[in-house]
Scaffold this motif. Structure first.
Motif, PDB file in Angstrom:
ATOM      1  N   ALA A  44      -7.698   4.297   6.926  1.00  0.00           N
ATOM      2  CA  ALA A  44      -7.741   3.070   6.132  1.00  0.00           C
ATOM      3  C   ALA A  44      -6.482   2.941   5.288  1.00  0.00           C
ATOM      4  O   ALA A  44      -5.704   3.893   5.131  1.00  0.00           O
ATOM      5  CB  ALA A  44      -8.975   3.080   5.224  1.00  0.00           C
ATOM      6  N   LEU A  45      -6.286   1.767   4.736  1.00  0.00           N
ATOM      7  CA  LEU A  45      -5.193   1.498   3.808  1.00  0.00           C
ATOM      8  C   LEU A  45      -5.606   1.898   2.394  1.00  0.00           C
ATOM      9  O   LEU A  45      -6.762   1.722   2.002  1.00  0.00           O
ATOM     10  CB  LEU A  45      -4.835   0.013   3.833  1.00  0.00           C
ATOM     11  N   LEU A  46      -4.645   2.409   1.632  1.00  0.00           N
ATOM     12  CA  LEU A  46      -4.942   2.884   0.272  1.00  0.00           C
ATOM     13  C   LEU A  46      -3.756   2.601  -0.637  1.00  0.00           C
ATOM     14  O   LEU A  46      -2.596   2.684  -0.216  1.00  0.00           O
ATOM     15  CB  LEU A  46      -5.252   4.380   0.306  1.00  0.00           C
ATOM     16  N   TYR A  47      -4.064   2.273  -1.892  1.00  0.00           N
ATOM     17  CA  TYR A  47      -3.026   2.102  -2.920  1.00  0.00           C
ATOM     18  C   TYR A  47      -3.273   3.122  -4.021  1.00  0.00           C
ATOM     19  O   TYR A  47      -4.367   3.196  -4.589  1.00  0.00           O
ATOM     20  CB  TYR A  47      -3.059   0.698  -3.514  1.00  0.00           C
TER      21      TYR A  47
ATOM     22  N   ARG B 142       0.864  -1.175   0.000  1.00  0.00           N
ATOM     23  CA  ARG B 142       0.000   0.000   0.000  1.00  0.00           C
ATOM     24  C   ARG B 142       0.903   1.227   0.000  1.00  0.00           C
ATOM     25  O   ARG B 142       2.024   1.194   0.533  1.00  0.00           O
ATOM     26  CB  ARG B 142      -0.921   0.029   1.229  1.00  0.00           C
ATOM     27  N   THR B 143       0.400   2.316  -0.546  1.00  0.00           N
ATOM     28  CA  THR B 143       1.180   3.563  -0.555  1.00  0.00           C
ATOM     29  C   THR B 143       0.797   4.485   0.595  1.00  0.00           C
ATOM     30  O   THR B 143       1.544   5.392   0.939  1.00  0.00           O
ATOM     31  CB  THR B 143       0.996   4.313  -1.887  1.00  0.00           C
ATOM     32  N   ASN B 144      -0.371   4.258   1.184  1.00  0.00           N
ATOM     33  CA  ASN B 144      -0.839   5.087   2.307  1.00  0.00           C
ATOM     34  C   ASN B 144      -1.448   4.168   3.351  1.00  0.00           C
ATOM     35  O   ASN B 144      -2.402   3.439   3.062  1.00  0.00           O
ATOM     36  CB  ASN B 144      -1.866   6.117   1.819  1.00  0.00           C
TER      37      ASN B 144
ATOM     38  N   ASP C  74       6.996  13.627   3.558  1.00  0.00           N
ATOM     39  CA  ASP C  74       6.023  12.846   2.795  1.00  0.00           C
ATOM     40  C   ASP C  74       6.720  11.762   1.981  1.00  0.00           C
ATOM     41  O   ASP C  74       6.250  10.618   1.894  1.00  0.00           O
ATOM     42  CB  ASP C  74       5.234  13.737   1.838  1.00  0.00           C
ATOM     43  N   LYS C  75       7.845  12.122   1.383  1.00  0.00           N
ATOM     44  CA  LYS C  75       8.595  11.165   0.574  1.00  0.00           C
ATOM     45  C   LYS C  75       9.153  10.042   1.438  1.00  0.00           C
ATOM     46  O   LYS C  75       9.124   8.874   1.052  1.00  0.00           O
ATOM     47  CB  LYS C  75       9.724  11.877  -0.172  1.00  0.00           C
ATOM     48  N   GLU C  76       9.646  10.400   2.603  1.00  0.00           N
ATOM     49  CA  GLU C  76      10.183   9.384   3.513  1.00  0.00           C
ATOM     50  C   GLU C  76       9.084   8.437   3.980  1.00  0.00           C
ATOM     51  O   GLU C  76       9.302   7.222   4.083  1.00  0.00           O
ATOM     52  CB  GLU C  76      10.846  10.066   4.708  1.00  0.00           C
ATOM     53  N   LEU C  77       7.896   8.983   4.237  1.00  0.00           N
ATOM     54  CA  LEU C  77       6.779   8.147   4.663  1.00  0.00           C
ATOM     55  C   LEU C  77       6.321   7.224   3.539  1.00  0.00           C
ATOM     56  O   LEU C  77       6.020   6.046   3.778  1.00  0.00           O
ATOM     57  CB  LEU C  77       5.617   9.021   5.130  1.00  0.00           C
ATOM     58  N   LEU C  78       6.267   7.735   2.321  1.00  0.00           N
ATOM     59  CA  LEU C  78       5.894   6.909   1.173  1.00  0.00           C
ATOM     60  C   LEU C  78       6.871   5.747   1.010  1.00  0.00           C
ATOM     61  O   LEU C  78       6.462   4.592   0.796  1.00  0.00           O
ATOM     62  CB  LEU C  78       5.860   7.763  -0.101  1.00  0.00           C
TER      63      LEU C  78
END
Length: 388
Positions: free
Chosen positions: A125-128, A112-114, A169-173
């Protein structure tokens, strides 16, 4: 259905006591502390089994008995790992545990990306997001020759997306995409993932499918002999990531697997979320075609926002027709005279648990909500069918 819930073992922040209070009697778990490929001994299995029994439940499903990467690639010590797998199956059967879930996804379990998409009510929730993943692949991971996998338009869209992200944001992704497997708190590093990807050079869908079928030709007869049911989990997401092959994504894939190894021990973990993320999969038809192969149920729902984005939705509200799916499953169980184990999958993170140590998708309240909804739906369907 036999209601169960997943537990990640003694290091899980959610205790067996917590889970027992949800009203389940069955636990879905694994010996996460044993290195992948090593034998699960009878002693280790019984120790975990006794821990669960003392909490008032039974270990009913293994999720997962992981398949070593050497087996997926058919190289290295893969023959020894297959023999170890057979021994683990026999040991589990000797302890009375006969439903074994596994997957054949190269390197990454699910992606997942988020992991904290905020719903309208504030739950998470989880999201792609395919565009976010493309940006990760192209500009954060920077795998060799990655540019050949994307069109100029896709690259520009990814660049535009990246321009909206802060450094954090990039590090979290990066962290989200390469999160370790369930039960683990360790992320892959860039160097580790690139090395693992290098080892899959030359392995396409056909080769990976051949390796899966060879694996099944070895382990399914052992499972059949000892009364064990193997339940392969579909790919999640059901399409290629990082250029890796995928062979358990579509109805055609399932037909190839079951046709090649017709033993009933070679079965399916029917995951409505993973299969449902592919819009061309007909989840009801899969029950009709492969109902005798369904040994374990993952019930969840997804919402496909557009061609690039899908997210976990409420269990009863999403793009998958859960009501008709559940009715087919109830009828299937009546026909087979079985109560299939089911667990609610990928629940929301509710604000009452915010800040607590939770694995994405596996917060207690979110899964309890899903369990209650599914249980109520099943009982309503049973009542309806009894009236007809």
């Amino acid at each position: 259905m036999q209601q169960t819930m997943r537990w990640f073992g003694p290091n899980d922040a959610i205790s067996l006591k917590d889970i027992r209070q949800c009203g389940v009697e069955g636990i879905v778990t694994a010996l996460h502390e044993i290195p992948v490929g090593d034998i699960w001994t009878v002693e280790a299995i019984k120790t975990r089994q006794e821990t669960i029994r003392k909490a008032g439940m039974e270990w009913t499903v293994v999720e997962s008995l992981p398949v070593h990467e050497d087996i997926k690639k058919a190289n290295g010590a893969y023959l020894q790992y297959i023999e170890n797998y057979k021994i683990s199956l026999r040991n589990l059967a000797a302890c009375g545990i006969t439903i074994i879930t596994y997957n054949f996804m190269p390197i990454l379990d699910w992606v997942r990306t988020n992991h904290a998409f905020e719903n309208a009510d504030g739950s998470k929730a989880l999201l792609y997001n395919q565009v976010a993943f493309n940006y990760f692949d192209l500009f954060l991971l920077k795998r060799p020759n990655v540019e050949n996998d994307y069109s100029d338009e896709e690259k520009q869209i990814a660049i535009n997306y990246g321009n909206t992200l802060s450094q954090s944001d990039k590090e979290l992704l990066f962290k989200n995409v390469l999160l370790g497997l369930p039960g683990s708190k360790v992320n892959f590093t860039r160097e580790q993932i690139l090395l693992l990807l290098e080892n899959y050079k030359g392995i396409n869908n056909d080769k990976l499918r051949d390796n899966l079928i060879y694996f099944l030709s070895e382990v399914a007869p052992v499972a059949e002999e000892f009364g064990v049911k193997l339940a392969i989990h579909p790919d999640d997401p059901p399409f290629s990531v990082l250029g890796l092959p995928r062979v358990v994504s579509t109805e055609k894939d399932l037909n190839s697997i079951f046709s090649a190894m017709p033993l009933n021990a070679n079965g399916l973990c029917y995951c409505t979320g993973s299969l449902g993320a592919e819009p061309n999969n007909n989840l009801e038809q899969i029950i009709d075609d492969y109902g005798d192969r369904i040994h374990f149920l993952h019930i969840r729902n997804v919402k496909r926002e557009n061609k690039d984005v899908f997210r976990e939705s409420e269990h009863l509200n999403g793009d998958n027709p859960i009501e008709s799916i559940m009715e087919k499953l109830v009828l299937l169980m009546q026909k087979r005279n079985v109560s299939l184990p089911m667990r609610p999958d990928h629940g929301f993170l509710h604000s009452i648990e915010e800040g607590k140590e939770q694995y994405p998708g596996y917060s207690l309240v979110g899964r309890l909500k899903g369990l209650a909804e599914i249980r109520g739906l099943e009982m309503g369907i049973q009542y309806k069918l009894n009236l007809n």
